[in-house]
Design a protein around this motif. Sequence first.
Motif, short mmCIF file in Angstrom:
data_model
loop_
_atom_site.label_atom_id
_atom_site.label_comp_id
_atom_site.label_asym_id
_atom_site.label_seq_id
_atom_site.Cartn_x
_atom_site.Cartn_y
_atom_site.Cartn_z
N ALA A 208 0.82 -1.22 0.00
CA ALA A 208 0.00 0.00 0.00
C ALA A 208 0.85 1.27 0.00
O ALA A 208 0.40 2.33 -0.45
N TYR A 209 2.08 1.18 0.50
CA TYR A 209 2.97 2.35 0.51
C TYR A 209 3.40 2.73 -0.92
O TYR A 209 3.63 3.90 -1.21
N PHE A 210 3.50 1.74 -1.80
CA PHE A 210 4.05 1.99 -3.14
C PHE A 210 3.04 1.86 -4.29
O PHE A 210 3.28 2.40 -5.36
N PHE A 211 1.96 1.13 -4.08
CA PHE A 211 1.05 0.85 -5.20
C PHE A 211 -0.40 1.15 -4.84
O PHE A 211 -0.83 0.91 -3.71
N SER A 212 -1.14 1.62 -5.84
CA SER A 212 -2.60 1.72 -5.71
C SER A 212 -3.21 0.41 -6.21
O SER A 212 -2.56 -0.33 -6.96
N GLY A 213 -4.44 0.17 -5.83
CA GLY A 213 -5.11 -1.06 -6.25
C GLY A 213 -5.13 -1.25 -7.75
O GLY A 213 -4.96 -2.36 -8.26
N LEU A 214 -5.29 -0.15 -8.50
CA LEU A 214 -5.36 -0.23 -9.96
C LEU A 214 -4.06 -0.69 -10.60
O LEU A 214 -4.06 -1.16 -11.74
N GLU A 215 -2.95 -0.57 -9.86
CA GLU A 215 -1.65 -0.95 -10.42
C GLU A 215 -1.34 -2.43 -10.24
O GLU A 215 -0.34 -2.92 -10.76
N LEU A 216 -2.19 -3.14 -9.50
CA LEU A 216 -1.97 -4.57 -9.26
C LEU A 216 -2.77 -5.34 -10.30
O LEU A 216 -4.00 -5.33 -10.28
N VAL A 217 -2.05 -5.98 -11.22
CA VAL A 217 -2.70 -6.64 -12.35
C VAL A 217 -2.41 -8.14 -12.29
O VAL A 217 -1.38 -8.61 -12.77
N GLY A 218 -3.30 -8.87 -11.65
CA GLY A 218 -3.07 -10.29 -11.42
C GLY A 218 -3.41 -11.14 -12.62
O GLY A 218 -3.88 -10.66 -13.63
#
Length: 139
Positions: free
Chosen positions: A129-139
């Motif tokens: 959470a310190y480095f990424f927003s939810g939208l940046e996590l592409v599983g």
Amino acid sequence: AVQRTFSIIKPDATKRNLTGAINAKLEAAGLRIVAQKRIHLTKAQAGVFYAVHAERPFYDELCEFMASEPIVVQVLEGEDAIAKNREVMGATNPAEAAEGTIRKEFALSIGENSVHGSDAAETAAVEIAYFFSGLELVG
Ligand code: CMP
């Protein structure tokens, strides 16, 4: 269970152009890189990330080092990703790291140890959470 963990390719490794070699080891271990970016931290930002170590004698040196060159921050996903990543990283001190691990192969010292990986699910969530927003996590 399928987990996500947070990973950093540290300045000593980006400087030596080892991003691809380290990613190959992560992927070979069964970890999927679901987010990744290259950034250059300020010393203050490094200090916040490593706040848990603020009282340690190496804290200032650690923050200086993490701000010295660009880093690559990543989110890794896979079955038991936290333990799997810690296994492929090897011991914090490269002198104690097992054969075939990232730190055995690439780390220079206990400080310049090429990679960071979360130590538990709770810290992984905070670090992601310190480095990424939810939208940046592409599983
Ligand atoms: P990391 O997993 O990123 O978490 C904290 C970091 O502090 C650790 O990896 C090491 O790089 C660093 N560290 C731990 N012990 C020492 C030490 N004795 N001297 C310098 N750095 C250290």
